[in-house]
Write a protein that holds these residues in place. Structure first.
Motif, mmCIF file in Angstrom:
data_model
loop_
_atom_site.group_PDB
_atom_site.id
_atom_site.type_symbol
_atom_site.label_atom_id
_atom_site.label_comp_id
_atom_site.label_asym_id
_atom_site.label_seq_id
_atom_site.Cartn_x
_atom_site.Cartn_y
_atom_site.Cartn_z
ATOM 1 N N ALA A 1 0.831 -1.208 0.000
ATOM 2 C CA ALA A 1 0.000 0.000 0.000
ATOM 3 C C ALA A 1 0.864 1.256 0.000
ATOM 4 O O ALA A 1 0.554 2.233 -0.696
ATOM 5 N N ILE A 2 1.952 1.240 0.759
ATOM 6 C CA ILE A 2 2.858 2.397 0.817
ATOM 7 C C ILE A 2 3.456 2.672 -0.556
ATOM 8 O O ILE A 2 3.431 3.813 -1.046
ATOM 9 N N TYR A 3 3.986 1.633 -1.200
ATOM 10 C CA TYR A 3 4.644 1.836 -2.493
ATOM 11 C C TYR A 3 3.640 2.140 -3.601
ATOM 12 O O TYR A 3 3.934 2.917 -4.514
ATOM 13 N N LEU A 4 2.454 1.560 -3.520
ATOM 14 C CA LEU A 4 1.436 1.843 -4.528
ATOM 15 C C LEU A 4 0.950 3.282 -4.407
ATOM 16 O O LEU A 4 0.801 3.992 -5.408
ATOM 17 N N SER A 5 0.719 3.741 -3.192
ATOM 18 C CA SER A 5 0.286 5.134 -2.996
ATOM 19 C C SER A 5 1.385 6.106 -3.425
ATOM 20 O O SER A 5 1.108 7.164 -3.996
ATOM 21 N N ALA A 6 2.647 5.751 -3.155
ATOM 22 C CA ALA A 6 3.766 6.610 -3.567
ATOM 23 C C ALA A 6 3.882 6.663 -5.086
ATOM 24 O O ALA A 6 4.182 7.716 -5.661
ATOM 25 N N ALA B 1 4.250 8.535 3.562
ATOM 26 C CA ALA B 1 3.324 7.463 3.948
ATOM 27 C C ALA B 1 3.791 6.790 5.236
ATOM 28 O O ALA B 1 2.995 6.535 6.149
ATOM 29 N N LYS B 2 5.085 6.515 5.330
ATOM 30 C CA LYS B 2 5.626 5.892 6.548
ATOM 31 C C LYS B 2 5.498 6.832 7.745
ATOM 32 O O LYS B 2 5.199 6.384 8.860
ATOM 33 N N LEU B 3 5.711 8.117 7.500
ATOM 34 C CA LEU B 3 5.583 9.104 8.571
ATOM 35 C C LEU B 3 4.148 9.172 9.074
ATOM 36 O O LEU B 3 3.904 9.190 10.292
ATOM 37 N N ASP C 1 0.197 7.648 12.943
ATOM 38 C CA ASP C 1 -1.245 7.423 12.770
ATOM 39 C C ASP C 1 -1.976 8.749 12.632
ATOM 40 O O ASP C 1 -3.062 8.945 13.174
ATOM 41 N N ASN C 2 -1.362 9.658 11.869
ATOM 42 C CA ASN C 2 -1.905 10.999 11.723
ATOM 43 C C ASN C 2 -1.223 11.662 10.520
ATOM 44 O O ASN C 2 0.006 11.806 10.510
ATOM 45 N N ILE C 3 -2.023 12.072 9.516
ATOM 46 C CA ILE C 3 -1.430 12.702 8.338
ATOM 47 C C ILE C 3 -1.049 14.159 8.589
ATOM 48 O O ILE C 3 -0.483 14.803 7.706
ATOM 49 N N LEU C 4 -1.309 14.662 9.781
ATOM 50 C CA LEU C 4 -0.932 16.041 10.098
ATOM 51 C C LEU C 4 0.567 16.236 9.916
ATOM 52 O O LEU C 4 1.012 17.281 9.432
ATOM 53 N N TYR C 5 1.364 15.238 10.264
ATOM 54 C CA TYR C 5 2.819 15.380 10.231
ATOM 55 C C TYR C 5 3.372 15.235 8.809
ATOM 56 O O TYR C 5 4.312 15.949 8.430
ATOM 57 N N SER C 6 2.776 14.350 8.015
ATOM 58 C CA SER C 6 3.176 14.286 6.606
ATOM 59 C C SER C 6 2.722 15.553 5.882
ATOM 60 O O SER C 6 3.410 16.037 4.970
ATOM 61 N N LEU C 7 1.596 16.111 6.293
ATOM 62 C CA LEU C 7 1.114 17.367 5.720
ATOM 63 C C LEU C 7 2.095 18.502 6.001
ATOM 64 O O LEU C 7 2.407 19.308 5.114
ATOM 65 N N CYS C 8 2.598 18.579 7.219
ATOM 66 C CA CYS C 8 3.555 19.636 7.573
ATOM 67 C C CYS C 8 4.864 19.469 6.809
ATOM 68 O O CYS C 8 5.478 20.458 6.382
#
Length: 274
Positions: free
Chosen positions: A175-180, A204-206, A211-218
């Motif tokens: 899922a990580i590699y497909l989304s990337a 995606a790993k972050l 368990d929160n996309i807030l950090y990948s968003l930042c």
């Protein structure tokens, strides 16, 4: 399941997962083509780009948000919960690290592209696409779109909604590699595709780690921010020759950015076991 059943199930899961992303990506283009039949200039005409501004992009965003909201309501949930965007009790220190790391990585990569003797067939389309983002659209809206709107929407529909839906059939690694891979393809330009894939894996790993996309968003906002600063410098008309007048100076910026990225990463890894 045999391979045909796996292929069918995997395809269903993937198509279900990318629905909001497809609206976000293709609705603006479809509207552009439809409206171009009634206007005295083509879609590629700068005059058309200026006249349309970011209106059609906004329509695509609204369409994707409508679908996300509708799906969440059917599940008796909310967009924030379904996309794992959790705003309560944020770790502000880690947010600062994520944004700083994104900016440092962006500067280091940009410097590397500038310094390396890349083929003209590769670097010229990259430079043209980079400039087109700011020079053919409303400048202020383009900056907001780059630094805020695009990161928010891409994190919601890719790292939030799509990634979590893929887990219904695919393993976490798949899922990580497909989304990337999907995230990379969205960037179209070969150089953008190249680095967007690795950034997609990291973000995606972050997001999954916290368990929160807030950090990948930042991180995403931080990565896009130097491009906005660079656009302002180019727009001013005098700063480009001062700040980027030689490859030696650009290499120095890149070295400082790379060292900063390594230091921030080490601190993040120490605090969060990344």
């Amino acid at each position: 399941m045999n391979w045909q059943q796996k292929l069918w199930k995997g395809g269903q899961t993937f198509l279900y997962a990318v629905r909001p992303l497809l609206l976000y990506l293709f609705v603006p283009g479809i509207l552009h083509l439809m409206v171009s039949f009634f206007l005295p200039y083509t879609v590629e005409d700068p005059q058309y780009q200026k006249a349309s501004g970011n209106f059609y992009n906004c329509i695509g965003i609204l369409a994707a948000m409508y679908l996300l909201n509708r799906i969440s309501k059917k599940r008796g949930s909310t967009i924030f919960k379904d996309t794992t965007l959790i705003l309560e009790n944020p770790d502000w220190r880690f947010i600062a690290f994520c944004a700083g790391l994104g900016a440092a990585v962006a500067l280091a990569f940009s410097a590397l592209i500038t310094v390396l003797p890349l083929p003209g067939a590769l670097i010229q389309p990259y430079e043209a696409d980079s400039r087109r983002v700011f020079l053919q659209l409303d400048f202020v809206l383009a900056l907001i779109n780059l630094v805020v709107v695009c990161p928010v929407m891409e994190e919601l529909v890719i790292r939030g909604y799509m990634l979590n839906r893929l887990f219904a059939f695919f393993t976490q690694k798949q899922a990580i590699y497909l989304s990337a891979f999907v995230f990379a393809l969205c960037h179209v330009n070969p150089l953008w595709i190249f680095y967007a894939f690795f950034l997609g894996v990291f973000m995606a790993k972050l997001a999954l780690k916290r368990d929160n996309i807030l950090y990948s968003l930042c991180f995403h906002i931080g990565f896009n921010f130097p491009a906005a600063v660079n656009a302002c410098i180019m727009r001013a008309g005098f700063g480009e020759n001062v700040f980027f007048k030689s490859k030696v100076l650009v290499a120095l910026y890149g070295t400082v950015a790379l060292v900063s990225a390594v230091l921030i990463w080490r601190q993040m890894a120490k605090e969060d076991s990344l």
